[in-house]
Design an enzyme around this catalytic site. Structure first.
Site, short mmCIF file in Angstrom:
data_model
loop_
_atom_site.label_atom_id
_atom_site.label_comp_id
_atom_site.label_asym_id
_atom_site.label_seq_id
_atom_site.Cartn_x
_atom_site.Cartn_y
_atom_site.Cartn_z
N ARG A 108 67.22 33.86 1.80
CA ARG A 108 68.16 34.52 0.87
C ARG A 108 69.50 34.81 1.53
O ARG A 108 70.53 34.75 0.86
CB ARG A 108 67.53 35.81 0.33
CG ARG A 108 66.44 35.48 -0.65
CD ARG A 108 65.84 36.72 -1.23
NE ARG A 108 64.96 36.35 -2.33
CZ ARG A 108 63.90 37.06 -2.69
NH1 ARG A 108 63.60 38.16 -2.06
NH2 ARG A 108 63.17 36.66 -3.71
N LYS A 124 48.12 33.58 -14.05
CA LYS A 124 47.95 34.19 -15.38
C LYS A 124 48.71 33.48 -16.48
O LYS A 124 49.90 33.19 -16.32
CB LYS A 124 48.44 35.63 -15.33
CG LYS A 124 47.55 36.54 -14.55
CD LYS A 124 48.10 37.93 -14.64
CE LYS A 124 47.19 38.93 -13.93
NZ LYS A 124 47.88 40.20 -13.76
N GLY A 174 58.85 31.89 -7.20
CA GLY A 174 58.39 32.15 -5.83
C GLY A 174 57.32 31.22 -5.28
O GLY A 174 57.54 30.58 -4.26
N GLY A 224 61.78 35.32 -11.78
CA GLY A 224 61.92 35.80 -13.16
C GLY A 224 63.21 35.32 -13.81
O GLY A 224 63.22 34.96 -14.99
P1 AMP Z 1 51.65 33.48 -10.36
O1 AMP Z 1 52.13 34.66 -9.57
O2 AMP Z 1 51.04 33.82 -11.67
O3 AMP Z 1 52.66 32.37 -10.42
O4 AMP Z 1 50.42 32.90 -9.54
C1 AMP Z 1 50.51 32.47 -8.22
C2 AMP Z 1 49.20 32.76 -7.55
O5 AMP Z 1 48.17 32.14 -8.29
C3 AMP Z 1 49.10 32.24 -6.14
O6 AMP Z 1 49.02 33.30 -5.24
C4 AMP Z 1 47.80 31.44 -6.15
O7 AMP Z 1 46.98 31.69 -5.03
C5 AMP Z 1 47.11 31.94 -7.39
N1 AMP Z 1 46.14 30.99 -7.94
C6 AMP Z 1 46.37 29.72 -8.30
N2 AMP Z 1 45.22 29.13 -8.69
C7 AMP Z 1 44.25 30.06 -8.59
C8 AMP Z 1 42.84 30.07 -8.83
N3 AMP Z 1 42.24 28.99 -9.27
N4 AMP Z 1 42.18 31.20 -8.60
C9 AMP Z 1 42.80 32.30 -8.14
N5 AMP Z 1 44.12 32.37 -7.90
C10 AMP Z 1 44.84 31.26 -8.11
#
Ligand code: AMP
Length: 415
Positions: free
Chosen positions: A34, A217, A373, A396
């Site tokens: 950054r 999610k 990120g 975001g």
């Molecule tokens: P997000 O913050 O929603 O973009 O999610 C990113 C995070 O999702 C990362 O830290 C990944 O380790 C996690 N992730 C991706 N696939 C999986 C999975 N199958 N099970 C658990 N965590 C996951």
């Protein structure tokens, strides 16, 4: 005004940057991306004979002074990056004298803006349900204006180069701009680049347009997924969010992560894709682990039939191939969110396959934007960051811009 047209000689510029860098327990910077990102803007101003007042937030001190989030910790690193001494104002709202004393070529770094609740402009210590909340909110908006006016009083012009916070209407990211006329406020180079990259994705779409959305999610990505549905030809959904889709379709997902209250939403997304003629690509197999750990035992199983006691941790081989086939032929690509728990080397293969296919498509002339990120961490981990068209610094902010929302930080300058 644009940064290239403004004459900085003899002028004081107050520049909002995103120096919210990660620190280790001893206050050492662990990733200076950054700081490096803001250098073109900062150096341009100094080299032209302007002086700099740099302002940023760090972490979430929630409107209170907290040494753990003090920007004093990064003063020397900023000085080293700029190749000159950096003065420090311990109170960002009482820096008028220090700012007035600045000579051309000198630099003043202000203490963390978020030590003041006025920066974010949200009332503190009062619950949203409290009947007095609305009054407190109105009062805070007034204090926020006063705080922004103080910041503005330090300088002749305002430059916003903090894309990471451009989706926030904070004192330093948006409100401050009200105290400068159009000739004295502008976006920095990093902001210009980010805005252009989003524009490339949204206005100059070469087809096929393939978006890859992953991560844990579906709930945090739903806005952008729905928005993309009107634009993309192919929508690849991967990562932890896909087990919500598998369960919604009657699949067995073992211990995989799942948002049980989003099953209907998942089915709705599938239906919408069909109605809109979007090719929705979901994984067919996955690598399941018997615990959430890099050294878990693994097996390749159907994404719809994960055994009891096991959880889906990464995309399986068939899935990787089908994703790569769709990505390779794309001409516009957006990637946000990993295909598995990429932080564990043994479950990074799916995300790596996606990154490699994006690189191949880019070599064949596609425009590829990687942002948010974790996907940035992915391309960095695989050493492929310089082989995609653009890596966005915004999480975001990038997603909101692609959702089609007007970013307050950009609107405050461009109108
Ligand atoms: P997000 O913050 O929603 O973009 O999610 C990113 C995070 O999702 C990362 O830290 C990944 O380790 C996690 N992730 C991706 N696939 C999986 C999975 N199958 N099970 C658990 N965590 C996951």
């Amino acid at each position: 005004m644009t940064i290239d047209n403004y004459k900085f000689a003899g002028k004081k510029a107050i520049v909002r940057v995103d120096f919210n860098v990660p620190l280790d327990e001893n206050g050492n910077i662990t990733d200076d991306t950054r700081i490096r990102g803001a250098l073109p803007t900062l150096k341009k101003i100094l080299e032209e004979g302007g002086s700099l007042i740099i302002m940023s937030h760090m972490g979430k001190p929630k409107g209170k002074v907290n040494p753990k989030f003090s920007l004093a910790q990064i003063k020397d690193a900023v000085g080293a990056a700029l190749g000159r001494e950096v003065k420090f104002a311990e109170d960002c709202a009482k820096a008028a004298d220090a700012a007035a004393a600045l000579q051309p070529g000198e630099v003043l770094l202000l203490e963390n803006l978020r030590f003041y609740p006025e920066e974010e402009g949200k009332p503190v210590g009062i619950d949203k349900e409290d009947p007095a909340y609305e009054t407190a909110k109105k009062e805070m908006k007034e204090s926020q204006k006063a705080f922004a006016k103080t910041l503005a009083s330090y300088a002749d012009c305002y430059v916003n180069d903090a894309f990471g916070t451009a989706h926030r209407k904070h004192a330093s990211t948006a409100v401050v701009a009200d105290y400068f006329d159009a000739d004295n406020k502008m976006l920095g180079y990093l902001m210009e680049k980010e805005v252009k990259a989003v524009d490339n994705i949204l206005s100059d779409i070469k087809r096929p347009f393939t978006a890859i959305m992953g991560g844990s999610k579906v709930s945090t990505k739903i806005g952008i997924i729905e928005n993309l549905m009107d634009k993309v030809d192919n929508l690849i959904l991967c990562g932890g969010m896909t087990y919500t889709f598998a369960k919604a379709q009657g699949g067995k997902i073992g211990l995989s992560i799942c948002e049980d209250d989003k099953l209907d939403l998942a089915l709705d997304i599938m239906k919408k894709a069909q109605e809109k003629g979007v090719n929705l690509v979901l994984g067919t197999d996955c690598i399941a682990g018997d615990k959430f750990s890099n050294d878990a035992n693994t097996q390749v199983v159907s994404a719809m039939d994960i055994p009891e006691g096991w959880e889906g941790m990464d995309a399986g081989p068939d899935t990787r191939e089908s994703f790569a086939n769709v990505i390779r032929t794309a001409k516009t690509i957006l990637w946000n969110g990993p295909a598995g728990v990429f932080e564990f080397d043994n479950f990074a293969g799916g995300s790596k396959a996606i990154a490699e296919a994006i690189v191949e498509a880019t070599e064949n002339g596609a425009f590829s934007l990687v942002g948010g990120g974790d996907s940035v961490a992915c391309v960095n981990k695989f050493g492929l960051a310089d082989k995609v068209s653009y890596v966005s610094t915004g999480g975001g902010a990038l997603l909101e811009a692609i959702e089609g929302k007007v970013l307050p930080g950009v609107a405050a300058i461009k109108g």
